[in-house]
Design a protein around this motif. Structure first.
Motif, PDB file in Angstrom:
ATOM      1  N   GLY A  65       0.830  -1.247  -0.013  1.00 37.21           N
ATOM      2  CA  GLY A  65       0.109   0.008   0.064  1.00 37.21           C
ATOM      3  C   GLY A  65       0.851   1.003   0.144  1.00 37.21           C
ATOM      4  O   GLY A  65       0.251   2.434  -0.090  1.00 37.21           O
ATOM      5  N   ALA A  79     -12.632   2.419   0.172  1.00 39.20           N
ATOM      6  CA  ALA A  79     -11.921   3.159   1.196  1.00 39.20           C
ATOM      7  C   ALA A  79     -12.219   4.394   0.958  1.00 39.20           C
ATOM      8  O   ALA A  79     -12.448   5.144  -0.149  1.00 39.20           O
ATOM      9  CB  ALA A  79     -10.675   2.617   1.254  1.00 39.20           C
ATOM     10  N   PHE A 135      -3.836   2.918   3.212  1.00 42.13           N
ATOM     11  CA  PHE A 135      -4.676   1.816   3.435  1.00 42.13           C
ATOM     12  C   PHE A 135      -4.234   0.578   3.696  1.00 42.13           C
ATOM     13  O   PHE A 135      -3.038   0.169   3.189  1.00 42.13           O
ATOM     14  CB  PHE A 135      -5.447   1.549   2.229  1.00 42.13           C
ATOM     15  CG  PHE A 135      -6.564   0.309   2.280  1.00 42.13           C
ATOM     16  CD1 PHE A 135      -8.157   0.665   2.864  1.00 42.13           C
ATOM     17  CD2 PHE A 135      -6.268  -0.797   1.804  1.00 42.13           C
ATOM     18  CE1 PHE A 135      -8.908  -0.316   2.986  1.00 42.13           C
ATOM     19  CE2 PHE A 135      -7.285  -1.748   1.987  1.00 42.13           C
ATOM     20  CZ  PHE A 135      -8.614  -1.554   2.341  1.00 42.13           C
ATOM     21  N   GLU A 195     -10.336   3.367   6.862  1.00 40.62           N
ATOM     22  CA  GLU A 195     -10.101   2.012   7.046  1.00 40.62           C
ATOM     23  C   GLU A 195      -8.732   1.732   7.885  1.00 40.62           C
ATOM     24  O   GLU A 195      -8.573   0.653   8.536  1.00 40.62           O
ATOM     25  CB  GLU A 195     -10.222   1.092   5.773  1.00 40.62           C
ATOM     26  CG  GLU A 195     -11.604   1.137   5.191  1.00 40.62           C
ATOM     27  CD  GLU A 195     -12.169   2.613   4.851  1.00 40.62           C
ATOM     28  OE1 GLU A 195     -13.374   2.487   4.597  1.00 40.62           O
ATOM     29  OE2 GLU A 195     -11.534   3.202   4.551  1.00 40.62           O
ATOM     30  N   TRP A 196      -7.853   2.236   7.530  1.00 39.34           N
ATOM     31  CA  TRP A 196      -6.235   2.263   7.871  1.00 39.34           C
ATOM     32  C   TRP A 196      -6.317   2.566   9.286  1.00 39.34           C
ATOM     33  O   TRP A 196      -5.647   2.032  10.130  1.00 39.34           O
ATOM     34  CB  TRP A 196      -5.376   3.165   7.239  1.00 39.34           C
ATOM     35  CG  TRP A 196      -4.048   2.948   7.837  1.00 39.34           C
ATOM     36  CD1 TRP A 196      -2.910   2.237   6.925  1.00 39.34           C
ATOM     37  CD2 TRP A 196      -3.304   3.631   8.740  1.00 39.34           C
ATOM     38  NE1 TRP A 196      -1.819   2.331   7.954  1.00 39.34           N
ATOM     39  CE2 TRP A 196      -2.040   3.177   8.988  1.00 39.34           C
ATOM     40  CE3 TRP A 196      -3.995   4.645   9.690  1.00 39.34           C
ATOM     41  CZ2 TRP A 196      -1.112   3.837   9.876  1.00 39.34           C
ATOM     42  CZ3 TRP A 196      -2.852   5.188  10.521  1.00 39.34           C
ATOM     43  CH2 TRP A 196      -1.603   4.535  10.776  1.00 39.34           C
ATOM     44  N   ARG A 220      -1.046  -1.363  -4.371  1.00 35.85           N
ATOM     45  CA  ARG A 220      -1.807  -0.635  -3.885  1.00 35.85           C
ATOM     46  C   ARG A 220      -3.229  -1.594  -3.673  1.00 35.85           C
ATOM     47  O   ARG A 220      -3.377  -2.790  -4.518  1.00 35.85           O
ATOM     48  CB  ARG A 220      -2.247   0.612  -4.488  1.00 35.85           C
ATOM     49  CG  ARG A 220      -0.993   1.395  -4.579  1.00 35.85           C
ATOM     50  CD  ARG A 220      -0.573   1.839  -3.196  1.00 35.85           C
ATOM     51  NE  ARG A 220       0.043   3.289  -3.476  1.00 35.85           N
ATOM     52  CZ  ARG A 220       1.616   3.256  -3.503  1.00 35.85           C
ATOM     53  NH1 ARG A 220       2.340   2.187  -3.369  1.00 35.85           N
ATOM     54  NH2 ARG A 220       2.284   4.313  -3.502  1.00 35.85           N
ATOM     55  N   TYR A 272     -10.661   8.683   2.530  1.00 38.30           N
ATOM     56  CA  TYR A 272      -9.772   9.712   3.728  1.00 38.30           C
ATOM     57  C   TYR A 272     -10.711   9.722   5.139  1.00 38.30           C
ATOM     58  O   TYR A 272     -12.012  10.064   4.949  1.00 38.30           O
ATOM     59  CB  TYR A 272      -9.363  10.690   2.953  1.00 38.30           C
ATOM     60  CG  TYR A 272      -8.190  10.528   2.163  1.00 38.30           C
ATOM     61  CD1 TYR A 272      -6.947  10.220   2.166  1.00 38.30           C
ATOM     62  CD2 TYR A 272      -8.472  11.054   0.541  1.00 38.30           C
ATOM     63  CE1 TYR A 272      -5.945  10.061   1.134  1.00 38.30           C
ATOM     64  CE2 TYR A 272      -7.622  10.895  -0.324  1.00 38.30           C
ATOM     65  CZ  TYR A 272      -6.305  10.330  -0.151  1.00 38.30           C
ATOM     66  OH  TYR A 272      -5.430  10.274  -1.077  1.00 38.30           O
ATOM     67  N   HIS A 306      -4.237   6.529  -1.309  1.00 33.67           N
ATOM     68  CA  HIS A 306      -4.888   6.125  -0.060  1.00 33.67           C
ATOM     69  C   HIS A 306      -3.775   5.277   0.842  1.00 33.67           C
ATOM     70  O   HIS A 306      -2.995   4.581   0.581  1.00 33.67           O
ATOM     71  CB  HIS A 306      -5.865   5.019  -0.354  1.00 33.67           C
ATOM     72  CG  HIS A 306      -7.337   5.762  -0.512  1.00 33.67           C
ATOM     73  ND1 HIS A 306      -8.369   4.939  -1.370  1.00 33.67           N
ATOM     74  CD2 HIS A 306      -7.926   7.015  -0.414  1.00 33.67           C
ATOM     75  CE1 HIS A 306      -9.343   5.907  -1.592  1.00 33.67           C
ATOM     76  NE2 HIS A 306      -9.008   7.166  -0.939  1.00 33.67           N
ATOM     77  N   ASN A 315     -18.432   5.302   4.196  1.00 35.76           N
ATOM     78  CA  ASN A 315     -17.805   4.677   2.887  1.00 35.76           C
ATOM     79  C   ASN A 315     -18.654   3.695   2.414  1.00 35.76           C
ATOM     80  O   ASN A 315     -18.824   3.650   0.990  1.00 35.76           O
ATOM     81  CB  ASN A 315     -16.393   4.449   3.293  1.00 35.76           C
ATOM     82  CG  ASN A 315     -15.466   5.539   3.575  1.00 35.76           C
ATOM     83  OD1 ASN A 315     -15.570   6.569   2.816  1.00 35.76           O
ATOM     84  ND2 ASN A 315     -14.433   5.144   4.318  1.00 35.76           N
ATOM     85  N   HIS A 341      -5.917  -3.458   4.971  1.00 38.36           N
ATOM     86  CA  HIS A 341      -7.066  -4.362   5.694  1.00 38.36           C
ATOM     87  C   HIS A 341      -6.885  -4.491   7.251  1.00 38.36           C
ATOM     88  O   HIS A 341      -7.851  -4.240   7.941  1.00 38.36           O
ATOM     89  CB  HIS A 341      -7.318  -5.506   5.022  1.00 38.36           C
ATOM     90  CG  HIS A 341      -7.731  -5.643   3.373  1.00 38.36           C
ATOM     91  ND1 HIS A 341      -8.988  -5.186   3.193  1.00 38.36           N
ATOM     92  CD2 HIS A 341      -7.243  -5.620   2.447  1.00 38.36           C
ATOM     93  CE1 HIS A 341      -9.223  -5.072   1.951  1.00 38.36           C
ATOM     94  NE2 HIS A 341      -8.135  -5.518   1.288  1.00 38.36           N
ATOM     95  N   THR A 386      -6.496  -0.253  -3.267  1.00 29.49           N
ATOM     96  CA  THR A 386      -7.880   0.519  -3.573  1.00 29.49           C
ATOM     97  C   THR A 386      -7.744   1.163  -4.788  1.00 29.49           C
ATOM     98  O   THR A 386      -6.738   1.352  -5.581  1.00 29.49           O
ATOM     99  CB  THR A 386      -7.893   1.756  -2.377  1.00 29.49           C
ATOM    100  OG1 THR A 386      -7.074   2.734  -2.520  1.00 29.49           O
ATOM    101  CG2 THR A 386      -7.866   1.154  -1.043  1.00 29.49           C
ATOM    102  N   THR A 420      -6.782   6.557   5.375  1.00 29.96           N
ATOM    103  CA  THR A 420      -8.098   6.173   5.268  1.00 29.96           C
ATOM    104  C   THR A 420      -8.628   5.867   6.661  1.00 29.96           C
ATOM    105  O   THR A 420      -8.121   5.613   7.579  1.00 29.96           O
ATOM    106  CB  THR A 420      -8.204   5.124   4.178  1.00 29.96           C
ATOM    107  OG1 THR A 420      -7.643   3.785   4.655  1.00 29.96           O
ATOM    108  CG2 THR A 420      -7.697   5.322   2.779  1.00 29.96           C
TER     109      THR A 420
END
Length: 326
Positions: A88, A192, A103, A239-240, A94, A194, A101, A185, A105, A96, A237
């Motif tokens: 990422g 994902a 990011f 998610e991150w 990457r 920001y 991003h 989101n 999982h 996404t 993000t």
């Protein structure tokens, strides 16, 4: 022991005349496929008669290309050096639709990549005892790795490890904002997005930076990212951040299980890391020595010489086998 390190006064010239030619002649690069088909880029170099092998786990947004000076200094002092670009970011794949991003999982994916890198790339070439050198987010990744496999490394150095982040919001506020962002989101059907207030890559001028007191190291960092837009990364993000919060909670909950001999440097004027939480967690880790670096900013490996030199002298001596001072 005082090691041979690159001084700021010589860095601009040495970067062109010595470090970049060293990178072309001595450094091997490659890629492997990690979990989910994500490509992980890496680099390594091994001097003749290396006395120690060090694996570097870098911070968020960073690429191994940013570590050329440090890798050169380590190699020049007899260390075999291995470093991946975390999934990422950097030159790695990457996950996404937006390559900027920040990011992942879950942080276990970073750990899986690091262990695969060690098994497939490091071990076939590692000539000496295996040690770990981490910065920031890489410190969280490295700590999770040591918690999973306590015997993997003989010793570790953590610089400004991410055991907590600023602003240090109350837990219920942080989780509420993260859940709101995740819900938003999902409603937008985005893979994902920001986190609130985060943006694509921004190159702040040196006067506004809170990463380092070294103008020449900061300038070279920004020039590198301007020249190679593949390694540019924006803000985190939601998610991150959710994955990071889970990782930091895991580290805090399992702090007493972290038994690898470890030297931790805490930058006292860090604007990125929540030092209160970091030091609280660190003090619960057996076999860890905590050193506070007065007035230093976050990036100790690219700080001004007055901070970087003593940190690296202690780091290299410890990784080579020196004792933890109590």
């Amino acid at each position: 022991m005082d090691w041979t390190l690159t001084p700021e006064t010589a860095l601009a010239d040495r970067n062109a005349t010595t470090i970049n030619p060293f990178w072309k002649s001595q450094v091997t690069t490659g890629e492997f496929t990690g979990l989910g088909g994500v490509t992980v880029h890496y680099a390594w170099c091994c001097p003749a008669n290396a006395h120690t092998t060090v694996v570097i786990s870098s911070g968020r947004i960073e690429s191994l290309l940013k570590y050329k000076e440090l890798i050169y200094d380590l190699w020049h002092n007899g260390f075999a050096v291995f470093i991946p670009d975390h999934r990422g970011q950097g030159l790695s794949g990457r996950m996404t639709s937006d390559p900027q991003h920040g990011f992942v999982h879950k942080f276990d994916d970073y750990v899986d990549d690091l262990l695969q890198f060690i098994d497939d790339i490091v071990m076939p070439h590692a000539p000496a005892p295996l040690t770990l050198l981490c910065h920031s987010m890489g410190g969280a990744i490295g700590t999770l790795t040591m918690l999973r496999e306590p015997e993997r490394f003989e010793r570790a150095v953590l610089a400004s490890p991410m055991f907590g982040v600023r602003p240090a919001l109350p837990d219920w506020v942080a989780k509420g904002l993260i859940n709101a962002g995740l819900t938003l989101n999902r409603l937008r059907r985005k893979d994902a997005g920001y986190f609130f207030g985060q943006t694509p890559y921004v190159a702040y001028p040196y006067a506004l930076n809170k990463l380092t007191h070294s103008e020449v190291r900061y300038r070279l960092f920004r020039e590198l990212y301007d020249e190679d837009k593949r390694i540019q990364l924006g803000g985190v993000t939601t998610e991150w951040l959710s994955a990071a919060q889970q990782a930091m909670d895991t580290i805090e909950a399992q702090a007493e299980k972290m038994t690898t001999p470890t030297l931790l440097f805490s930058a006292d004027d860090d604007k990125i890391i929540d030092n209160d939480r970091q030091r609280s967690v660190a003090k619960r880790m057996p076999n860890l020595h905590l050193e506070v670096v007065a007035e230093a900013y976050h990036e100790l490996f690219t700080e001004a010489d007055e901070y970087r030199t003593p940190v690296l002298n202690k780091t290299l001596s410890f990784l080579q086998g020196g004792s933890i001072l109590k």
